[in-house]
Write a protein that holds these residues in place. Structure first.
Motif, mmCIF file in Angstrom:
data_model
loop_
_atom_site.group_PDB
_atom_site.id
_atom_site.type_symbol
_atom_site.label_atom_id
_atom_site.label_comp_id
_atom_site.label_asym_id
_atom_site.label_seq_id
_atom_site.Cartn_x
_atom_site.Cartn_y
_atom_site.Cartn_z
ATOM 1 N N VAL A 1 0.807 -0.990 0.010
ATOM 2 C CA VAL A 1 0.108 0.030 0.134
ATOM 3 C C VAL A 1 0.789 1.358 -0.078
ATOM 4 O O VAL A 1 0.590 2.021 -0.900
ATOM 5 C CB VAL A 1 -1.050 -0.102 1.440
ATOM 6 C CG1 VAL A 1 -1.750 1.392 1.202
ATOM 7 C CG2 VAL A 1 -2.090 -1.175 1.011
ATOM 8 N N ASP B 1 10.715 3.675 5.349
ATOM 9 C CA ASP B 1 10.390 2.542 5.854
ATOM 10 C C ASP B 1 11.466 1.838 7.068
ATOM 11 O O ASP B 1 12.682 2.391 7.094
ATOM 12 C CB ASP B 1 10.519 1.469 4.719
ATOM 13 C CG ASP B 1 9.958 -0.032 5.230
ATOM 14 O OD1 ASP B 1 8.730 -0.144 4.600
ATOM 15 O OD2 ASP B 1 10.226 -0.868 5.809
ATOM 16 N N GLN C 1 12.561 -0.958 7.417
ATOM 17 C CA GLN C 1 13.422 -2.123 7.083
ATOM 18 C C GLN C 1 14.795 -1.436 6.405
ATOM 19 O O GLN C 1 14.450 -1.151 5.344
ATOM 20 C CB GLN C 1 12.919 -3.125 6.361
ATOM 21 C CG GLN C 1 11.771 -3.895 7.271
ATOM 22 C CD GLN C 1 11.099 -4.868 6.259
ATOM 23 O OE1 GLN C 1 11.957 -5.585 5.704
ATOM 24 N NE2 GLN C 1 9.817 -4.845 6.106
ATOM 25 N N ARG D 1 15.118 -2.690 3.045
ATOM 26 C CA ARG D 1 13.957 -2.470 1.987
ATOM 27 C C ARG D 1 14.351 -1.130 1.525
ATOM 28 O O ARG D 1 14.389 -0.689 -0.007
ATOM 29 C CB ARG D 1 12.950 -2.568 2.494
ATOM 30 C CG ARG D 1 11.630 -2.322 1.828
ATOM 31 C CD ARG D 1 10.348 -2.594 2.405
ATOM 32 N NE ARG D 1 10.242 -4.203 2.400
ATOM 33 C CZ ARG D 1 9.010 -4.714 2.344
ATOM 34 N NH1 ARG D 1 7.891 -4.206 2.197
ATOM 35 N NH2 ARG D 1 8.798 -6.099 2.031
ATOM 36 N N THR E 1 -0.976 -3.859 9.871
ATOM 37 C CA THR E 1 -1.647 -4.129 10.782
ATOM 38 C C THR E 1 -2.042 -5.664 11.037
ATOM 39 O O THR E 1 -3.338 -6.022 10.620
ATOM 40 C CB THR E 1 -3.012 -3.353 10.869
ATOM 41 O OG1 THR E 1 -3.481 -3.566 9.436
ATOM 42 C CG2 THR E 1 -2.442 -1.978 10.947
ATOM 43 N N THR F 1 -5.252 -0.206 7.267
ATOM 44 C CA THR F 1 -6.759 -1.049 7.596
ATOM 45 C C THR F 1 -6.688 -1.147 9.200
ATOM 46 O O THR F 1 -5.698 -1.963 9.830
ATOM 47 C CB THR F 1 -7.089 -2.392 7.134
ATOM 48 O OG1 THR F 1 -6.890 -2.146 5.640
ATOM 49 C CG2 THR F 1 -8.311 -2.619 7.372
ATOM 50 N N GLU G 1 -3.876 -6.349 -4.796
ATOM 51 C CA GLU G 1 -2.548 -7.030 -5.163
ATOM 52 C C GLU G 1 -2.569 -7.455 -6.481
ATOM 53 O O GLU G 1 -3.595 -7.995 -6.786
ATOM 54 C CB GLU G 1 -1.893 -7.657 -4.239
ATOM 55 C CG GLU G 1 -1.626 -7.033 -3.097
ATOM 56 C CD GLU G 1 -1.124 -8.069 -2.068
ATOM 57 O OE1 GLU G 1 -0.520 -9.285 -2.447
ATOM 58 O OE2 GLU G 1 -1.075 -7.584 -0.937
ATOM 59 N N LYS H 1 -7.554 -11.784 7.676
ATOM 60 C CA LYS H 1 -7.212 -10.675 9.102
ATOM 61 C C LYS H 1 -8.195 -9.697 9.309
ATOM 62 O O LYS H 1 -8.512 -9.465 10.528
ATOM 63 C CB LYS H 1 -5.663 -10.022 8.567
ATOM 64 C CG LYS H 1 -5.434 -8.804 9.148
ATOM 65 C CD LYS H 1 -4.332 -8.166 8.545
ATOM 66 C CE LYS H 1 -4.206 -7.030 7.618
ATOM 67 N NZ LYS H 1 -4.925 -5.983 7.999
HETATM 68 N N1 NAD Z 1 -1.725 -5.552 0.643
HETATM 69 C C1 NAD Z 1 -2.829 -5.225 0.222
HETATM 70 O O1 NAD Z 1 -3.476 -5.720 -0.850
HETATM 71 C C2 NAD Z 1 -3.903 -4.095 0.978
HETATM 72 C C3 NAD Z 1 -5.031 -3.221 0.475
HETATM 73 C C4 NAD Z 1 -5.721 -2.570 0.968
HETATM 74 C C5 NAD Z 1 -5.137 -2.431 2.392
HETATM 75 N N2 NAD Z 1 -4.182 -2.819 3.171
HETATM 76 C C6 NAD Z 1 -3.627 -2.441 4.382
HETATM 77 O O2 NAD Z 1 -2.466 -1.760 4.450
HETATM 78 C C7 NAD Z 1 -1.802 -1.706 5.349
HETATM 79 C C8 NAD Z 1 -0.487 -2.143 4.846
HETATM 80 O O3 NAD Z 1 -0.481 -3.288 4.255
HETATM 81 P P1 NAD Z 1 0.599 -3.977 3.255
HETATM 82 O O4 NAD Z 1 0.335 -5.226 2.526
HETATM 83 O O5 NAD Z 1 1.046 -2.722 2.463
HETATM 84 O O6 NAD Z 1 1.739 -4.222 4.266
HETATM 85 P P2 NAD Z 1 3.165 -4.636 4.002
HETATM 86 O O7 NAD Z 1 3.597 -5.467 5.242
HETATM 87 O O8 NAD Z 1 3.557 -5.055 2.690
HETATM 88 O O9 NAD Z 1 3.962 -3.303 4.279
HETATM 89 C C9 NAD Z 1 4.224 -2.600 5.650
HETATM 90 C C10 NAD Z 1 5.400 -1.839 5.456
HETATM 91 O O10 NAD Z 1 5.547 -1.128 6.625
HETATM 92 C C11 NAD Z 1 7.143 -0.914 7.041
HETATM 93 N N3 NAD Z 1 7.089 -0.465 8.598
HETATM 94 C C12 NAD Z 1 6.514 -1.278 9.704
HETATM 95 N N4 NAD Z 1 6.764 -0.417 10.645
HETATM 96 C C13 NAD Z 1 7.094 0.621 10.314
HETATM 97 C C14 NAD Z 1 7.582 1.912 10.679
HETATM 98 N N5 NAD Z 1 7.438 2.191 12.289
HETATM 99 N N6 NAD Z 1 7.907 3.113 10.255
HETATM 100 C C15 NAD Z 1 8.030 2.671 8.837
HETATM 101 N N7 NAD Z 1 7.768 1.793 8.265
HETATM 102 C C16 NAD Z 1 7.354 0.679 8.979
HETATM 103 C C17 NAD Z 1 7.340 -2.454 7.142
HETATM 104 O O11 NAD Z 1 8.767 -2.401 7.062
HETATM 105 C C18 NAD Z 1 6.796 -2.764 5.542
HETATM 106 O O12 NAD Z 1 7.731 -2.464 4.490
HETATM 107 C C19 NAD Z 1 -2.401 -3.057 6.297
HETATM 108 O O13 NAD Z 1 -3.235 -2.415 7.238
HETATM 109 C C20 NAD Z 1 -3.243 -3.611 5.220
HETATM 110 O O14 NAD Z 1 -4.394 -4.376 5.966
HETATM 111 C C21 NAD Z 1 -3.483 -3.674 2.563
#
Ligand code: NAD
Length: 505
Positions: A37, A56, A58, A61, A112, A147, A184, A295
């Motif tokens: 996202v 980020d 990491q 990354r 989350t 989310t 995705e 989730k």
């Molecule tokens: N993946 C999807 O298709 C999708 C779609 C809609 C909503 N969401 C929601 O969006 C949110 C993110 O999902 P995602 O799939 O992108 O997650 P992800 O795990 O792919 O990415 C999360 C990123 O946040 C980084 N991170 C963690 N803590 C951090 C901090 N303190 N500071 C900076 N970076 C930090 C992690 O290193 C990671 O790169 C979730 O709540 C998910 O439910 C995801």
């Protein structure tokens, strides 16, 4: 991508021919989280002309992104990120301080995941909130894209204010929820061509800022829906459980169709053309997975339980999906017996859906683990998710990640399709027949042409297909016959013995 300006209501088609819209009011923005996202949000907002810092936690990354690599597969995203970096509108950082200093609007897009009790785990979100509070150099507006449970926006506001209080300052702070609905595999397209943009806040100025940011993507058909903070937060969960409910209902109807001698694919046609129902998310299959639906279903049930409210519908979706995720294992056992020692099972697909390498909560991984636990040798292939699956599963004895779909079939007793990558359906039926030593093809996504497989002597069993009733008893290669490996050495009776080296190679 630079070129003549476009009107704001024109559909945007990202890609080499695409042109960005009018860049009249570039803003300084920051995104926390470079995941699916966050990275898509940052790259697309940069494409719209804004100046982005994406941070980020990491460091590896961040290094990879700076070098022009992507941490996961997502169509069109790599090109977009590189182009926006070259244009100087997007940069990556490990420093929250840098991001907070840069961005007038701060987007939170961190993970989350599910906590042990089923709730949404908010540690990453709260870390970002603390960092914002520690580093805010002046007024800021915070936009939640992750989310999060209803009420989180208010908790984030409180958390940031606590940090500001520790510093003895009280800058104006806006909070909004702007949930993300991208899929995705289609993430860039979905971001740039949203069906709607939902934004919730009690801050009219922030809502207007979000509307203006998205204005080039909006039209009469793609509205901006402003609402209150809590409703926007619930809107995202409501969307995901609605989709999960449709899938689960179709799965239940599919099993019913099998019992009644009907064909769920024909039923789907008849259903999907009803405009009150619509055609999407009606495909029956072996359960949903991924990083969101399971989730978010758990998190909403947890929120309801905390209120003392019963959720019979949501509970039923969870139970129904659990049953569907276990269905293919049951069907393998129906064909080969409960103990699968010495059996070879080909598994096609490891990602939770095609066009992504995301294996989070993938039904395929659940199946692989279950088959291995029963003593089977599993020969699995995914066009993209092999490395992610290897990382998630580890080096399990008995598991071979094949280099191609056909290699995975080699001398297998059963083929099980779990992820419907389109290329699987394009392989000639003869190629399947010639490599398998059994005849059964379990199609967990109704992706293969049963008639073509039947024409070469294979038995196709989909989910909810009428043809399953007409099939003769399943033929599986008897264990006493040829058990040689493709390399000609004897097949080990249990995983971990001599011949398992081939699997691990
Ligand atoms: N993946 C999807 O298709 C999708 C779609 C809609 C909503 N969401 C929601 O969006 C949110 C993110 O999902 P995602 O799939 O992108 O997650 P992800 O795990 O792919 O990415 C999360 C990123 O946040 C980084 N991170 C963690 N803590 C951090 C901090 N303190 N500071 C900076 N970076 C930090 C992690 O290193 C990671 O790169 C979730 O709540 C998910 O439910 C995801």
């Amino acid at each position: 991508m630079n070129g003549p300006m476009q009107g704001p209501t024109q559909d945007l088609e990202p890609g080499p021919q695409a042109r960005p819209p009018d860049r009249t009011a570039p803003r300084r923005l920051a995104v926390f989280g470079a995941g699916y996202v966050g990275l898509v949000t940052a790259a697309c907002l940069a494409w719209l002309g804004h100046e982005l810092v994406c941070v980020d936690s990491q460091p590896e990354r961040v290094r990879q992104l700076r070098r022009g690599g992507l941490p996961f597969h997502e169509p069109m995203l790599g090109e977009l990120v590189q182009e926006q970096m070259r244009a100087g509108r997007l940069r990556f950082s490990s420093s929250a301080e840098e991001a907070v200093a840069h961005g007038e609007l701060l987007f939170i897009a961190v993970g989350t995941p599910t906590a042990a009790d089923g709730a949404a785990e908010l540690a990453q979100v709260m870390q970002v909130a603390d960092a914002i509070g520690r580093h805010m150099p002046g007024p800021r507006q915070v936009v939640m894209k992750s989310t999060v449970p209803v009420g989180t926006g208010e908790r984030v506001r409180q958390r940031i204010r606590e940090q500001l209080a520790l510093r003895g300052v009280s800058w104006p702070l806006g909070i909004a929820s702007n949930p993300e609905f991208l899929r995705e595999g289609l993430a860039v397209q979905d971001f740039l061509r949203p069906e709607r943009v939902v934004a919730g806040s009690d801050d009219a100025g922030l809502l207007e800022a979000l509307r203006a940011l998205h204005a080039p993507l909006l039209s009469d058909r793609r509205p901006f829906l402003a609402m209150d903070l809590r409703s926007a937060e619930l809107c995202k969960y409501a969307a995901n459980v609605m989709l999960a409910a449709r899938l689960s209902l179709m799965n239940e109807l599919a099993l019913l169709a099998e019992g009644l001698g009907a064909d769920i694919e024909q039923v789907r046609e008849g259903l999907g053309r009803d405009p009150r129902i619509g055609a999407q998310f009606l495909r029956a299959g072996c359960g949903f997975g991924g990083s969101c639906l399971p989730k978010d279903l758990r998190a909403l049930r947890h929120s309801a339980a905390a209120l003392g409210q019963a959720t019979p519908m949501l509970d039923a979706i969870a139970a129904s999906n659990e049953r569907m995720v276990g269905l293919l294992e049951t069907r393998v056992c129906e064909a080969l017996g409960e103990l699968l020692d010495g059996r070879r099972i080909a598994v096609w697909g490891l990602a939770f859906k095609p066009h992504t390498d995301d294996v989070r909560e993938s039904p395929a991984l659940a199946l692989v683990r279950a088959l291995l636990a029963r003593g089977a040798q599993v020969q699995a292939y995914d066009p993209m998710a092999g490395p992610a699956a290897r990382e998630a599963l580890g080096e399990l004895p008995g598991l071979h990640l094949a280099g191609s779909a056909l290699e995975a079939l080699q001398q297998a007793d059963v083929l099980v399709l779990v992820t419907d990558w389109p290329q699987f359906a394009e392989l000639p039926a003869e190629a399947l027949r010639d490599r398998l030593r059994g005849t059964l093809v379990l199609d967990g996504r109704n992706a293969l042409d049963g008639a073509r497989l039947a024409a070469v002597g294979l038995q196709h069993r989909g989910i909810g297909r009428a043809t399953a009733q007409a099939l003769p008893p399943v033929q599986a290669w008897p264990l006493t016959q040829d058990r040689s490996t493709p390399l000609g050495t004897a097949w080990p009776h249990r995983p971990g013995h001599a011949g398992a080296a081939w699997l691990a190679s």
